[in-house]
Design a protein around this motif. Structure first.
Motif, PDB file in Angstrom:
ATOM      1  N   ASN A 249      28.541  37.537 102.900  1.00 30.04           N
ATOM      2  CA  ASN A 249      28.969  36.750 101.750  1.00 30.04           C
ATOM      3  C   ASN A 249      30.286  36.008 101.989  1.00 30.04           C
ATOM      4  O   ASN A 249      30.701  35.209 101.162  1.00 30.04           O
ATOM      5  CB  ASN A 249      29.096  37.631 100.506  1.00 30.04           C
ATOM      6  CG  ASN A 249      30.194  38.667 100.643  1.00 30.04           C
ATOM      7  OD1 ASN A 249      30.699  38.931 101.737  1.00 30.04           O
ATOM      8  ND2 ASN A 249      30.567  39.273  99.522  1.00 30.04           N
ATOM      9  N   LYS A 250      30.959  36.270 103.127  1.00 25.18           N
ATOM     10  CA  LYS A 250      32.207  35.565 103.424  1.00 25.18           C
ATOM     11  C   LYS A 250      32.003  34.420 104.407  1.00 25.18           C
ATOM     12  O   LYS A 250      32.911  33.626 104.638  1.00 25.18           O
ATOM     13  CB  LYS A 250      33.221  36.542 104.017  1.00 25.18           C
ATOM     14  CG  LYS A 250      32.863  37.080 105.398  1.00 25.18           C
ATOM     15  CD  LYS A 250      33.910  38.036 105.907  1.00 25.18           C
ATOM     16  CE  LYS A 250      33.580  38.539 107.304  1.00 25.18           C
ATOM     17  NZ  LYS A 250      33.606  37.448 108.309  1.00 25.18           N
TER      18      LYS A 250
ATOM     19  N   GLU B 114      28.456  33.192  95.688  1.00 29.34           N
ATOM     20  CA  GLU B 114      29.332  32.551  94.702  1.00 29.34           C
ATOM     21  C   GLU B 114      28.563  32.041  93.484  1.00 29.34           C
ATOM     22  O   GLU B 114      29.125  31.932  92.386  1.00 29.34           O
ATOM     23  CB  GLU B 114      30.083  31.406  95.374  1.00 29.34           C
ATOM     24  CG  GLU B 114      31.109  31.874  96.408  1.00 29.34           C
ATOM     25  CD  GLU B 114      31.863  30.725  97.044  1.00 29.34           C
ATOM     26  OE1 GLU B 114      31.443  29.555  96.834  1.00 29.34           O
ATOM     27  OE2 GLU B 114      32.871  30.980  97.745  1.00 29.34           O
TER      28      GLU B 114
ATOM     29  N   ASN C 158      23.129  30.021 103.475  1.00 27.93           N
ATOM     30  CA  ASN C 158      23.758  28.758 103.059  1.00 27.93           C
ATOM     31  C   ASN C 158      22.892  27.548 103.403  1.00 27.93           C
ATOM     32  O   ASN C 158      22.785  26.596 102.615  1.00 27.93           O
ATOM     33  CB  ASN C 158      25.113  28.602 103.747  1.00 27.93           C
ATOM     34  CG  ASN C 158      26.061  29.744 103.416  1.00 27.93           C
ATOM     35  OD1 ASN C 158      26.033  30.280 102.324  1.00 27.93           O
ATOM     36  ND2 ASN C 158      26.893  30.122 104.377  1.00 27.93           N
TER      37      ASN C 158
ATOM     38  N   ARG D  79      27.489  32.903 101.765  1.00 30.35           N
ATOM     39  CA  ARG D  79      28.595  32.654 100.843  1.00 30.35           C
ATOM     40  C   ARG D  79      28.157  31.849  99.616  1.00 30.35           C
ATOM     41  O   ARG D  79      28.548  32.145  98.481  1.00 30.35           O
ATOM     42  CB  ARG D  79      29.721  31.931 101.577  1.00 30.35           C
ATOM     43  CG  ARG D  79      30.979  31.744 100.740  1.00 30.35           C
ATOM     44  CD  ARG D  79      32.022  30.938 101.493  1.00 30.35           C
ATOM     45  NE  ARG D  79      33.233  30.796 100.716  1.00 30.35           N
ATOM     46  CZ  ARG D  79      34.291  31.587 100.817  1.00 30.35           C
ATOM     47  NH1 ARG D  79      34.278  32.592 101.668  1.00 30.35           N
ATOM     48  NH2 ARG D  79      35.369  31.383 100.080  1.00 30.35           N
TER      49      ARG D  79
ATOM     50  N   ARG E  95      30.721  30.914 106.008  1.00 24.74           N
ATOM     51  CA  ARG E  95      30.301  29.557 105.646  1.00 24.74           C
ATOM     52  C   ARG E  95      29.336  28.977 106.687  1.00 24.74           C
ATOM     53  O   ARG E  95      28.924  27.824 106.553  1.00 24.74           O
ATOM     54  CB  ARG E  95      31.532  28.642 105.545  1.00 24.74           C
ATOM     55  CG  ARG E  95      32.540  29.090 104.487  1.00 24.74           C
ATOM     56  CD  ARG E  95      33.763  28.188 104.505  1.00 24.74           C
ATOM     57  NE  ARG E  95      34.765  28.616 103.549  1.00 24.74           N
ATOM     58  CZ  ARG E  95      34.830  28.208 102.286  1.00 24.74           C
ATOM     59  NH1 ARG E  95      33.920  27.349 101.824  1.00 24.74           N
ATOM     60  NH2 ARG E  95      35.766  28.642 101.484  1.00 24.74           N
TER      61      ARG E  95
END
Length: 395
Positions: free
Chosen positions: A36-37, A49, A208, A45, A39
């Protein structure tokens, strides 16, 4: 202290390489991290979010503890969701039992992974495995079975060729929510007690790259829309471990940065080279020290010249005689107290000097010892006989 040139070269090399790696254009990282951190294309991520809006919650906690700790420590809401997006889902047997108990009380677990532990699959009635790629494989279209969620033409995930799907062992208790173009299940719901397990076999769909791609951006949200809007927990322990960035050690951080990893290995390699080639003890050149010479003879000669120049012939003669008698005692083992005929004969036999010369020498020495004052003439005669004795013995 003068700096070591090898260490300076190593330091400059490491700093230069680190700066080069840091500032050069970064190639795209296609690693499937699902974190989740991240990019990167296959990080998660974006979904993480956007998830609070979908779940109608102020925030979605990211868990960095094992399943066992989350389900046994602290008080949980009356109803909640537990989301796992990862490449391989392999909990322990005790954690599986806790998940089953958690779902049976009315909670929901959403799992999207290529490989899911067989222990959970046998209990719930499905099986999954990550198959090896084949050249004949092509990307398969995926779609939902629900008419309200289906998309005309389906969803195509170009980085997954559809090799992986779910095998239903107990189809009577399983609801298929999504299939691929071969009609193989890729998304199922399994009721367990008052809650449900949602098993999905295509985690790339939640990364992503596909969440932000207009062609596939709604797929992840449609899949997660089966979860009720209630407190939701997002698992990161399986992917990142227990410690977050604020708790990471220096080395843990170093090994997450490619430039620092290479700099670290470069330092180790340089230190090994330094230990091999420049680690020897350095010191000033040790001067060559000649061994000490025996100056006893020179000293005696100097003292002799001193006595002779001061006309102390008697003292010089007596010291010359004392030195000679000491030589006889040491070399031939004779008693020099009485210098008689027997002494002269014995000395001649042991030294090899003619008996006539030894007899004359012994008489002069004996006379000199008895004399109260020796003249220069007597000194010269005694010295001449003694030196002749030495030469004969040495010859």
């Amino acid at each position: 202290m003068k700096p070591n040139k090898y260490l300076l070269i190593l330091l400059v090399t490491v700093i230069s390489y680190s700066l080069f790696e840091y500032y050069r254009p970064k190639p795209i990282d296609w690693k499937e991290s699902y974190m989740n951190k991240d990019r990167i294309p296959f990080g998660a991520r974006a979904l993480y979010e956007l998830l609070p809006g979908l779940m109608q919650q102020p925030s979605v906690p990211s868990l960095r503890v094992p399943i066992y700790n989350h389900l046994t420590e602290g008080k949980l809401p009356k109803q909640s969701n537990y989301v796992f997006i990862c490449g391989r889902f392999l909990p322990t047997k005790s954690e599986i039992q806790l998940l089953l108990r958690y779902v049976s009380r009315g909670n929901n677990v959403f799992i999207s992974a290529y490989v899911i532990t067989d222990s959970l699959g046998k209990t719930l009635g499905f099986k999954t495995a990550e198959k090896a790629p084949k050249l004949i494989d092509t990307t398969l279209v995926n779609n939902f079975t629900n008419a309200h969620l289906r998309k005309p033409g389906g969803y195509r995930f170009r980085d997954d060729d559809g090799r992986n799907y779910l095998t239903l062992i107990k189809p009577e208790r399983i609801t298929v929510l999504g299939r691929n173009a071969r009609r193989e299940p890729v998304f199922i719901r399994i009721s367990h007690g008052q809650g449900s397990f949602y098993i999905h076999n295509l985690p790339l769909a939640f990364t992503n790259y596909y969440v932000l791609d207009p062609a596939t951006s709604d797929y992840a949200f449609k899949a997660l829309s089966y979860l009720p809007p209630c407190p939701t927990y997002w698992d990161e322990f399986i992917k990142q471990g227990r410690f977050d960035e604020s708790q990471q050690s220096l080395f843990r951080y170093v090994f997450t940065q490619p430039a620092l990893i290479w700099a670290y290995y470069l330092v180790l390699f340089g230190l090994v080279l330094y230990a091999i080639f420049a680690g020897k003890r350095t010191q000033r050149i040790i001067p060559v020290v000649e061994p000490p010479r025996n100056t006893s003879l020179e000293f005696v000669q100097t003292i002799g010249r001193l006595y002779f120049q001061q006309n102390d012939h008697d003292n010089l003669a007596r010291k010359k005689i004392q030195y000679f008698l000491a030589y006889v005692r040491e070399q031939f083992g004779l008693n020099t107290t009485v210098l008689d005929k027997n002494f002269a004969e014995t000395l001649a036999q042991k030294s090899g000097v003619p008996a006539e010369d030894v007899t004359v020498l012994v008489r002069r020495i004996d006379a000199a010892r008895r004399s109260t004052l020796l003249s220069e003439y007597e000194l010269l005669n005694v010295n001449q006989d003694i030196e002749a004795f030495y030469q004969h013995v040495n010859a």
